[in-house]
Design a protein around this motif. Structure first.
Motif, PDB file in Angstrom:
ATOM      1  N   HIS A   1       0.838  -1.210   0.000  1.00 57.49           N
ATOM      2  CA  HIS A   1       0.000   0.000   0.000  1.00 57.49           C
ATOM      3  C   HIS A   1       0.869   1.255   0.000  1.00 57.49           C
ATOM      4  CE1 HIS A   1      -3.616  -2.329   1.896  1.00 57.49           C
ATOM      5  NE2 HIS A   1      -3.561  -2.464   0.590  1.00 57.49           N
ATOM      6  N   ILE A   2       1.898   1.218   0.824  1.00 57.80           N
ATOM      7  CA  ILE A   2       2.758   2.402   0.947  1.00 57.80           C
ATOM      8  C   ILE A   2       3.504   2.647  -0.365  1.00 57.80           C
ATOM      9  CG2 ILE A   2       4.772   3.337   2.180  1.00 57.80           C
ATOM     10  CD1 ILE A   2       3.669   1.642   4.640  1.00 57.80           C
ATOM     11  N   ARG A   3       3.953   1.562  -0.979  1.00 56.37           N
ATOM     12  CA  ARG A   3       4.649   1.704  -2.266  1.00 56.37           C
ATOM     13  C   ARG A   3       3.704   2.298  -3.321  1.00 56.37           C
ATOM     14  NH1 ARG A   3       5.191  -0.501  -7.129  1.00 56.37           N
ATOM     15  NH2 ARG A   3       3.518  -2.011  -6.824  1.00 56.37           N
ATOM     16  N   LEU A   4       2.476   1.808  -3.357  1.00 58.51           N
ATOM     17  CA  LEU A   4       1.525   2.313  -4.351  1.00 58.51           C
ATOM     18  C   LEU A   4       1.267   3.804  -4.146  1.00 58.51           C
ATOM     19  CD1 LEU A   4      -0.997  -0.686  -4.338  1.00 58.51           C
ATOM     20  CD2 LEU A   4       0.508  -0.012  -6.229  1.00 58.51           C
TER      21      LEU A   4
ATOM     22  N   VAL B   1      -8.048  20.562  -1.157  1.00 58.17           N
ATOM     23  CA  VAL B   1      -7.168  19.538  -1.741  1.00 58.17           C
ATOM     24  C   VAL B   1      -7.861  18.183  -1.691  1.00 58.17           C
ATOM     25  CG1 VAL B   1      -5.009  20.713  -1.092  1.00 58.17           C
ATOM     26  CG2 VAL B   1      -5.999  19.001   0.451  1.00 58.17           C
ATOM     27  N   ILE B   2      -7.443  17.305  -2.570  1.00 56.32           N
ATOM     28  CA  ILE B   2      -7.985  15.944  -2.608  1.00 56.32           C
ATOM     29  C   ILE B   2      -7.024  15.030  -1.847  1.00 56.32           C
ATOM     30  CG2 ILE B   2      -8.646  14.016  -4.101  1.00 56.32           C
ATOM     31  CD1 ILE B   2      -9.435  16.094  -6.205  1.00 56.32           C
ATOM     32  N   ARG B   3      -7.593  14.247  -0.917  1.00 61.10           N
ATOM     33  CA  ARG B   3      -6.785  13.275  -0.167  1.00 61.10           C
ATOM     34  C   ARG B   3      -6.785  11.956  -0.923  1.00 61.10           C
ATOM     35  NH1 ARG B   3      -8.918  11.104   3.588  1.00 61.10           N
ATOM     36  NH2 ARG B   3      -7.501  10.858   5.333  1.00 61.10           N
ATOM     37  N   PHE B   4      -5.699  11.249  -0.835  1.00 60.40           N
ATOM     38  CA  PHE B   4      -5.633   9.931  -1.484  1.00 60.40           C
ATOM     39  C   PHE B   4      -4.970   8.981  -0.505  1.00 60.40           C
ATOM     40  CE2 PHE B   4      -4.586   6.624  -4.466  1.00 60.40           C
ATOM     41  CZ  PHE B   4      -5.483   6.758  -5.515  1.00 60.40           C
ATOM     42  N   VAL B   5      -5.716   7.955  -0.069  1.00 59.90           N
ATOM     43  CA  VAL B   5      -5.205   6.987   0.900  1.00 59.90           C
ATOM     44  C   VAL B   5      -5.226   5.611   0.248  1.00 59.90           C
ATOM     45  CG1 VAL B   5      -5.471   6.020   3.221  1.00 59.90           C
ATOM     46  CG2 VAL B   5      -6.443   8.257   2.698  1.00 59.90           C
ATOM     47  N   VAL B   6      -4.126   4.903   0.283  1.00 58.37           N
ATOM     48  CA  VAL B   6      -4.135   3.518  -0.176  1.00 58.37           C
ATOM     49  C   VAL B   6      -4.154   2.628   1.060  1.00 58.37           C
ATOM     50  CG1 VAL B   6      -3.002   1.758  -1.576  1.00 58.37           C
ATOM     51  CG2 VAL B   6      -2.769   4.172  -2.191  1.00 58.37           C
ATOM     52  N   GLY B   7      -5.177   1.796   1.183  1.00 58.82           N
ATOM     53  CA  GLY B   7      -5.254   0.968   2.381  1.00 58.82           C
ATOM     54  C   GLY B   7      -6.320  -0.110   2.291  1.00 58.82           C
ATOM     55  N   GLN B   8      -6.884  -0.292   1.104  1.00 53.05           N
ATOM     56  CA  GLN B   8      -7.927  -1.305   0.977  1.00 53.05           C
ATOM     57  C   GLN B   8      -7.256  -2.665   0.733  1.00 53.05           C
ATOM     58  OE1 GLN B   8      -9.909  -3.533  -0.748  1.00 53.05           O
ATOM     59  NE2 GLN B   8     -11.176  -3.348   1.105  1.00 53.05           N
ATOM     60  N   THR B   9      -7.793  -3.672   1.384  1.00 53.87           N
ATOM     61  CA  THR B   9      -7.216  -5.014   1.325  1.00 53.87           C
ATOM     62  C   THR B   9      -6.933  -5.486  -0.100  1.00 53.87           C
ATOM     63  OG1 THR B   9      -8.657  -5.423   3.218  1.00 53.87           O
ATOM     64  CG2 THR B   9      -7.530  -7.337   2.288  1.00 53.87           C
ATOM     65  N   TYR B  10      -7.845  -5.167  -1.018  1.00 52.51           N
ATOM     66  CA  TYR B  10      -7.746  -5.756  -2.359  1.00 52.51           C
ATOM     67  C   TYR B  10      -7.147  -4.800  -3.399  1.00 52.51           C
ATOM     68  CZ  TYR B  10     -11.018  -8.639   0.251  1.00 52.51           C
ATOM     69  OH  TYR B  10     -11.610  -9.395   1.231  1.00 52.51           O
TER      70      TYR B  10
END
Ligand code: PLP
Length: 470
Positions: free
Chosen positions: A370-373, A441-450
């Motif tokens: 997730h962090i890499r993405l 600003v637009i927030r972008f979080v990567v953290g969904q299992t799939y």
């Protein structure tokens, strides 16, 4: 429903569940319904006579699912995720089947003892030292509320629980201006009063300004207002700001003030040794909350509150009427004495299933991916002309905006609001916004299992195409 019917229906339900998880990405992420449209389809009165399960389940599929926002959709990049995973869901089914009420050891010994063991596993996994003891609470809001009550009681010699607030100088609480709303909510609900919560300014990295904190504490002490608690945040909700535990801890220790750490989201990243620097200075911390229901693949609700001074919690929360007394009380842990809830669900089971299914290494792999993405997409955004990376990645959260050349700041705000609406209306991804220095600003979080590379790539393409066509 007879048990035999239950068996058949349960198989149908499980088949639907597996199909759902297999095809969830074909759904539009954010529900595309108007307010009132779901309630308009529901009868005004409860049925007089029982209905067939097939009808109920059919209505679930036809009326309810289309009105859901799909939190387990791999293109969910909004808020912070409330992620889940197959082993967690399986455990939830078992928890519901057992239907146990786990308030005391005696009411479900295995639930208590499993919770104790899983809390120890998690404590070590996130690198908290010996001396911290965890329990599962329903939400970070509740856990912070509980820590603030105990901090206040400790600061006033446990007088307020006995005598009420009147006659005591009001104790003070502190957090940064970026702290979560649950801190202010707790202070309001505690009868403490919003005026007695000081919101300390943040520095250019969105971390609490510890000089300002110390000035506020000194000023309050001088004016006879006892400083009771500082809430530090690891991973503020808007932009992912990370307060310095070490610096804040030096202040709280100098002044004998409780230090509570709200790591609701970012706490999961402590599973990764490369993020342990966030708890550098942990020895000054009295309590810390993190949410496995956000980023540790465990269904909502599962919050973990780690505390050092369990005795103070027991002193505040333990209240045993005669009908709850058991002969084992002196030998066992009764988790009802650790917080607000008397009745408790068996929540340790799903965390146990998750920790065992993935193992520490598996969880680390998922978090690092997730962090890499997030990091790669942020780099891509900062490299294109007409987008601007406003807040670089904090773990797996960053903020950006579309910054079309030649537009005024107001026009840019407006473009970004329209961009957000348009992509969310498309259903292809879901993102939310915040304000940074007054700008949208637009927030972008990567953290969904799939979530995989292709989902992030697709999200970026949609954002670019939509922005440029506005
Ligand atoms: C999400 C969040 C909370 C609230 O969590 P709940 O479990 O929903 O109460 C509190 N603090 C921070 C920093 C958060 O990100």
């Amino acid at each position: 429903m007879k048990v035999n019917d239950f068996r058949k229906n349960a198989h149908d339900v499980v088949n639907w569940m597996a199909d759902y998880l297999e095809t969830v990405e074909e759904q539009r992420v954010r529900a595309q319904v108007e307010p009132g449209s779901i309630s308009a389809m529901l009868p005004l009165e409860a049925p007089q006579n029982g209905e067939d399960f097939d009808d109920i389940f059919g209505d679930f599929r036809d009326l309810i699912v289309p009105g859901m926002t799909h939190w387990q959709h791999p293109s969910f990049f909004a808020y912070f995720n409330a992620n889940s995973s197959p082993p967690s869901v399986l455990a939830e089914m078992l928890t519901a089947t057992l239907g146990a009420q786990c308030m005391s050891w005696e009411t479900s010994p295995a639930a208590t003892e499993l919770e104790q063991r899983v809390m120890e596993w998690l404590r070590k996994m996130v690198g908290l030292p010996d001396g911290f003891v965890g329990s599962i609470q329903d939400s970070a809001s509740t856990a912070t509320f509980e820590a603030l009550i105990v901090a206040r009681e400790r600061a006033t010699g446990f007088a307020i629980a006995d005598q009420g607030l009147s006659g005591h100088p009001s104790p003070m609480a502190y957090c940064s201006e970026e702290a979560h709303s649950s801190v202010e909510k707790a202070v309001r609900l505690l009868g403490w009063g919003r005026a007695n919560l000081r919101k300390i300014q943040v520095d250019e990295n969105f971390a609490m300004d510890t000089h300002a904190l110390e000035r506020a504490i000194l000023e309050d002490r001088g004016a006879g207002r006892p400083p009771a608690c500082v809430v530090a945040t690891l991973g503020t909700t808007g932009v992912g700001g990370i307060d310095s535990i070490r610096k804040i801890g030096q202040v709280t220790q100098r002044h004998g003030v409780w230090l509570h750490v709200d790591a609701a989201w970012a706490g999961s990243a402590l599973v990764l040794p490369e993020f342990r620097h966030m708890i550098d200075g942990i020895d000054a911390v009295d309590s810390l909350v993190l949410n496995p229901h956000k980023w540790l693949f465990t269904n909502f609700d599962c919050t973990v509150l780690f505390v050092r001074d369990v005795e103070s919690f027991l002193r505040v929360f333990s209240l045993t009427p005669e009908y709850l007394r058991t002969r084992r009380d002196a030998q066992v842990t009764n988790y009802r004495d650790w917080g607000i809830q008397l009745g408790r669900r068996f929540r340790a089971l799903k965390l146990w299933f998750v920790l065992r299914s993935y193992g520490t290494v598996g969880l680390q792999r998922m978090l690092r991916e997730h962090i890499r993405l997030a990091t790669e997409l942020a780099a891509k955004i900062s490299a294109v002309e007409d987008f601007e990376l406003v807040v670089p990645p904090s773990i797996s959260l960053f903020c950006f905006r579309y910054a079309r050349r030649g537009c005024s700041t107001e026009e840019i705000d407006d473009l970004n609001e329209r961009l957000l609406q348009a992509v969310n209306d498309s259903g292809r991804l879901y993102v939310t916004h915040t304000h940074v220095k007054g700008r949208f600003v637009i927030r972008f979080v990567v953290g969904q299992t799939y979530t995989e590379q292709k989902h992030v790539d697709r999200a970026w393409r949609t954002l670019c195409d939509t922005a440029r066509s506005l």
